[in-house]
Design an enzyme around this catalytic site. Structure first.
Site, PDB file in Angstrom:
ATOM      1  CG  HIS A  70      -1.147  17.946  -3.571  1.00 39.51           C
ATOM      2  ND1 HIS A  70      -0.946  16.725  -2.964  1.00 39.51           N
ATOM      3  CD2 HIS A  70      -1.351  18.847  -2.577  1.00 39.51           C
ATOM      4  CE1 HIS A  70      -1.003  16.895  -1.652  1.00 39.51           C
ATOM      5  NE2 HIS A  70      -1.257  18.172  -1.397  1.00 39.51           N
ATOM      6  CD  GLU A  82       0.370  15.251  -5.984  1.00 33.44           C
ATOM      7  OE1 GLU A  82      -0.776  14.784  -5.804  1.00 33.44           O
ATOM      8  OE2 GLU A  82       1.155  15.479  -5.054  1.00 33.44           O
ATOM      9  CG  HIS A 133      -2.860  12.620  -3.795  1.00 31.28           C
ATOM     10  ND1 HIS A 133      -2.416  13.815  -3.324  1.00 31.28           N
ATOM     11  CD2 HIS A 133      -4.048  12.383  -3.181  1.00 31.28           C
ATOM     12  CE1 HIS A 133      -3.291  14.293  -2.450  1.00 31.28           C
ATOM     13  NE2 HIS A 133      -4.296  13.439  -2.351  1.00 31.28           N
ATOM     14  CD  GLU A 145       0.455   9.360  -3.221  1.00 32.44           C
ATOM     15  OE1 GLU A 145       0.902   9.976  -4.202  1.00 32.44           O
ATOM     16  OE2 GLU A 145       0.229   9.883  -2.124  1.00 32.44           O
TER      17      GLU A 145
HETATM   18 ZN   LIG Z   1      -0.573  14.779  -3.728  1.00 31.42          ZN
END
Ligand SMILES: [Zn+2]
Length: 1104
Positions: free
Chosen positions: A802, A805, A899, A984
């Site tokens: 992504h 990010e 992420h 994350e």
């Molecule tokens: Zn992500």
């Protein structure tokens, strides 16, 4: 009817109790009801009443558990109620009932409400009904009703509704009777079916006969009437009736009148009651129109402004603000289309889905607003038929995978080994015999040894032609941005003021960066370089605290927005930057800021000067998409020192953001950089994020109509004259930065390090996707050593699927630098594992300033189940690498995809556990047969003990349906990797551990990446049977696991709710404009609120 049981005595009640004796008499009378003498009954109850009123002991006896005292009284009430309707004894008996809340509860549970309602009905049949009886009955019902969940239904079925209404109509001047009747009516009205029926019966008009302009008389009557009216107006039918009868201007008039006269604010509740009515009427479109037509915006704006200095009036201001936001006419986003301003032709268009929709959209269709937006106020006569109960059961946990077959390993032989065999070339280390290497010393390979693969400089350079003309433009671009009065201009000018960061940033090289940019391919063919990426970023040494929210910020910002409507002449509406126009005007009249974002990862589409120091900014959509904006990166110049600038990014999409919880934007000042402080700093004040009045087309909102965008606003004063400043959502990390970084890492290679860089594939945009292999060189070419070398377990890491990010890249940077480091730990780690790393799964997205997608317009982390080699090459080939490994029985020990998370604090992991998933669902029958190794918890557990930013409490190991095509779930199910994770990292900061209260910076992110490596080393010790014996002390991890396992079984730990708590200020990000507030689809959307940002499928409708 109650069946009357023999009077049973509570053990604690002395048998000689007088009240029990009386109750006994009453009970006998009840049994012989038809014969009983009313006078005797009256006498007995009068005595009981006297006892109850005077003796606490007696009250307790009657109410105590096991005593049937209440039942006897109720039975008496019921039986005699039929017989002696007019008997004054009813009065006495009734008074037995009231008291504390518990007593009312007992009364209700014993069926008291039904009996009272019966009495109301039978009482009404007398003509004229006894006023006294009705007064008493309604006083009781007013107390009992709110405690009885079925009250509304009972009253309707019983027919009491009309009795009360008729009573009201006939006694409008009788205030003594009016009050209890209104109180009961208010309770009736909270039932939606009742509300519709009462509305038909003229109750709205009735209320307006009571509600009037300011008067000190009968304020309690007024208050109850307003509450009743407010409840009735929750029904759309009633709201429409109120609009038809022109009640909206009346309510506004009444509100103003009270506002003017209630100067000492004694009657705030009445004023709030009026607003409550307006709030409910404006839930319907007609209501909003009537409100606007009646000049409601100006009235509420002015009254609110006058209320501002008095803090106790906040509820009025907040409700007014809510109404104004709802009624604020929806604006069109100032764009010709919401499709990305840049277009990249795909090799083929997918058959279905949002991208196909985008490509098939007929020319000339306006995709910015919905035509049908204006008439979707579909209402039914009956509003909601389902009453109190069957609401809130569904919302939660409906995303958990319940199909056990989808949780079991997938048996796939879809790809023959022959097809996978081509990936062998990416795993040279698994067959390397090092015969060409000369090991002259057991500790190090000979420096004569050739690098196992061609140098990356070479491989990366072959991708692209030398862009001669571009290079020239690049230099010109630099000059254009060169600062006035800071050294000589011209070709060599740049070097004069490039800060010397070599000491602070050994792995950054501005010249090399520019080299890298030349071979980076962007859709808009950028030729400029942003200074921050060129100079580099040296993390500041000071702490950057999570901002405390200042009271009233959101309200102030919203009021400023409302002022635009009220004072339209103050608005400049001057476009100062616009990519939709060929020449993209850069206005340089000294009155406006200059904007630019035409560089790698930049994505500003348009800037409009709204007021002298206020700008509305519009972000570009992801390429081949018409939405996904959150990430931003742009440049500002031409600022005035000390001026209070306000920036509004007006087309954000997520329903909430960490900007509401203390996160600041990042700013990079070139003046600061050339003064020796090249760094991104957290900056901005008065930051908030709220739903705005720009309507969002259903095309970009997953088919939902009537949705709005969100505004992220921040204020800023600049410290330097002639500065060039950059703003970003998070610390930028471009694809060119990665390439530069990989080259610099290459230089760290020692003879002990085996490092190889391959090009996994080319992206759609023509950029290469690097693949790294890092491990330790074997100590010698002995069979044992080679065997150990080849058989090291694999760890597979990836990141930045992504593009928005960027923190994931900083964590990856930390991991890579640790792996290439010279510490003994790093050395042990390299000896323990072979690392396979894809540091940027989505280079095109990063280059082009996308927030979430690749050039295919799709979220690549939703393509892992069946990636297309043409449309999703990086995913297709990464998955193939893993399939190859599985095919040769070398599936990695750990897979982790890095992420960033925009809504939660700390760093945490999502993993996959069949058992924990099953525990969260109701398919418990099968769960006992499931066997599962708890090993998936070990790594996060270690991290929670070693990495300060990591929080075990935020981890989740549940498999959700919406995540079935993510890397984590597919690698777990299809490749069979038990330790398959998404890691994350917060974009904001930490609320636990060493960094509690601080915003996260690149230092902490890089540290996280390094700590991840350290944790892998501990994992190695725990998973190796031989080593386990020598590290018995580490076994405490296992016991911890058992402990956490117990905690997990509680369903509430499934995923944390939006973990943020409310502030003093009632923050309302999402004033709904189309729907009832409790119908807010955002609030009800579990994906939006609680799931991982990176994985959450915000637009799942559009993906189907
Ligand atoms: Zn992500």
């Amino acid at each position: 009817m109650l069946s009357i049981k023999p009077l049973s005595l509570s053990p604690s009640v002395p048998s000689n109790s007088r009240v029990l004796m009386l109750l006994g008499q009453l009970e006998r009378l009840n049994r012989e009801a038809m014969l009983a003498d009313a006078e005797i009954g009256r006498q007995i109850t009068a005595k009981i009443l006297h006892l109850i009123q005077t003796q606490e002991k007696t009250r307790k006896e009657i109410m105590s558990k096991g005593s049937s005292g209440m039942e006897v009284i109720l039975a008496t009430l019921e039986v005699t109620g039929y017989l002696y309707i007019c008997g004054s004894c009813v009065n006495d008996r009734c008074v037995c009932v009231p008291g504390g809340g518990r007593r009312v509860g007992v009364f209700v549970s014993k069926g008291g409400t039904g009996i009272l309602l019966q009495l109301v009905l039978s009482g009404s049949k007398e003509s004229p009904p006894s006023e006294e009886l009705m007064l008493q009955l309604h006083s009781l019902l007013a107390k009992v009703g709110p405690k009885d969940r079925k009250f509304g239904v009972k009253a309707r079925l019983n027919g009491a509704l009309n009795v009360t209404v008729n009573l009201l109509k006939q006694n409008l001047q009788n205030h003594k009777l009016l009050l209890p009747c209104l109180q009961v009516l208010r309770v009736y009205s909270s039932n939606s079916v009742n509300a519709v029926s009462l509305g038909k019966n003229g109750v709205l008009e009735l209320m307006f006969k009571i509600i009037g302009p300011y008067s000190k008389k009968n304020t309690s009557l007024l208050k109850v009437s307003l509450d009743t009216l407010g409840a009735l107006l929750k029904s759309k039918t009633n709201a429409r009736r109120a609009v038809d009868r022109a009640h909206v201007p009346v309510l506004l008039y009444i509100y103003q009148d009270w506002h003017r006269n209630d100067t000492r604010h004694r009657h705030m509740l009445i004023r709030k009651g009026v607003l409550g009515c307006l709030k409910n009427i404006t839930n319907i479109k007609l209501g909003r129109k009537a409100f606007i037509d009646a000049d409601g915006m100006r009235i509420l704006y002015n009254t609110s402004t006058e209320c501002l200095p008095v803090r106790t009036l906040d509820p009025l201001i907040n409700t007014s603000s809510l109404i104004m936001r709802k009624c604020f006419p929806k604006n069109r986003l100032p764009l010709p289309t919401i499709k990305s301003v840049f277009h990249h032709q795909l090799p083929h268009v997918p058959a279905g889905g949002p991208v196909a929709q985008l490509y098939n959209q007929p020319l000339g269709v306006d995709d910015v607003v919905d035509e049908s937006d204006d008439n979707d106020d579909v209402e039914t006569e009956n509003d909601t038929e389902n009453e109190e109960e069957d609401k809130d059961h569904h919302a939660r946990n409906d995303d958990i995978e319940t199909d056990i077959n989808k949780l079991r390993p997938k048996e796939t032989h879809s790809r023959p080994f022959e097809e996978l065999k081509i990936y062998e070339r990416f795993f040279l280390e698994l067959s390397e015999d090092f015969q060409r290497f000369i090991f002259d010393n057991p500790k190090s390979a000979s420096p004569l040894a050739p690098a196992p693969t061609p140098a990356p400089v070479h491989t990366l350079d072959t991708i692209n032609i030398t862009k001669d003309h571009d290079e020239q433009e690049l230099v010109q671009g630099m000059e254009r941005m060169a600062l006035e009065g800071t050294g000589p201009q011209g070709g060599a000018g740049a070097e004069e003021w490039v800060p010397d960061t070599a000491l602070l940033l050994p792995l950054h090289d501005p010249d090399l960066y520019v080299e890298m940019v030349k071979s980076t391919r962007s859709v808009p063919q950028y030729s400029e370089v942003a200074y921050p990426d060129y100079f580099g970023h040296v993390a500041p040494t000071f702490r950057e605290h999570i901002l405390e929210r200042v009271y009233g910020v959101q309200r102030t910002k919203i009021f400023q927005d409302i002022e635009r409507l009220i004072h339209p002449n103050d608005i400049l509406d001057k476009v100062v930057y616009d990519l939709d126009i060929q020449s993209c005007p850069v206005i340089d009249d000294g009155e406006s800021l200059k904007f630019n974002s035409q560089f790698e990862s930049g994505n500003l589409r348009k800037a409009i000067q709204a007021r002298k120091f206020e700008y509305d900014l519009v972000l570009n959509s992801d390429i081949n998409s018409n939405h996904y904006h959150q990430w931003f990166y742009f440049e500002v110049s031409g600022m005035r020192v000390g001026a209070p600038y306000r920036f509004n990014i007006i087309n954000c999409e997520k329903s909430n953001s960490q900007f509401n919880y203390g996160m600041q934007v990042l700013m990079y000042s070139v003046q600061e950089a050339i003064s020796g402080r090249p760094r991104w700093v957290r900056t901005g004040t008065d930051i908030c994020y709220y739903k705005n009045h720009f309507s969002r087309s259903s095309i970009a909102a997953g088919g939902q109509k009537g949705k709005s965008y969100y505004t992220m606003t921040f204020s800023m004063t600049f410290n330097h004259k002639d500065d060039v400043c950059y703003f970003a959502y998070h610390y930028p990390y471009t694809y060119s930065t990665l390439k530069m970084h990989l080259q610099k890492l290459e230089a760290l290679r020692t003879p002990q390090i085996y490092m190889r860089q391959d090009i996994l594939c080319e992206t759609l945009g023509g950029n290469s996707c690097p693949l790294l292999t890092i491990t330790a060189m074997p100590e010698s070419t002995s069979n044992d050593q080679i065997c150990q070398f080849r058989n090291r377990p694999l760890v597979f890491l990836s990141s930045r699927v992504h593009p928005g990010e960027t923190n994931a890249s900083w964590v990856m940077k930390g991991t890579l630098e640790f792996l290439m480091g010279s510490s003994p730990l790093a050395h042990s780690l390299r000896e323990a594992y072979i690392f396979k790393i894809v540091p940027m799964l989505n280079p095109d997205g990063v280059v082009n300033g996308n927030h979430r997608c690749s050039l295919s317009g799709e979220d690549l982390n939703r393509q892992w189940q069946s990636p297309s080699p043409e449309l999703h090459p990086t995913i297709y080939h990464t998955k193939s690498l893993l399939q190859y490994l599985a095919a040769i029985q070398r599936a990695p020990l750990v897979f982790c995809d890095y992420h960033g998370h925009s809504r939660k604090k700390n760093v945490f992991m999502y993993g996959c556990s069949l058992k924990e998933t099953v525990w969260q669902t109701n398919i418990s029958a099968t769960s006992c047969e499931l066997h599962e190794d708890l090993g998936y918890r070990t790594l996060p557990k270690i991290l929670s003990q070693t990495a300060p930013a990591f929080s075990m409490a935020s981890c989740s190991f549940v498999v959700e349906r919406s995540k079935e095509a993510t890397a984590r779930v597919v690698v777990w199910r299809e490749i069979g990797v038990q330790r398959s994770y998404t890691m994350e990292s917060t974009l904001c900061g930490c609320d636990q551990g060493k960094y509690k209260g601080l915003q996260i910076g690149t230092r902490e992110l890089e540290e996280m990446g390094a700590q991840f490596c350290v944790a892998l080393l501990r994992l190695k010790r725990l998973t190796s049977p031989l080593e386990l014996r020598n590290h018995a002390h580490l076994l405490d991890v296992e016991s911890d696991l058992i402990e956490t396992r117990c905690k997990v079984s509680s369903p509430s730990t499934y995923v944390l709710e939006d973990e943020e708590h409310s502030f003093m200020e009632e923050v309302d990000y999402s004033a709904e404009s189309g729907d009832e507030p409790d119908n807010d689809p955002d609030a009800a959307d579990p994906h939006d609120n609680r799931l991982s940002d990176s994985e959450s499928n915000n637009h799942r409708d559009s993906l189907t």
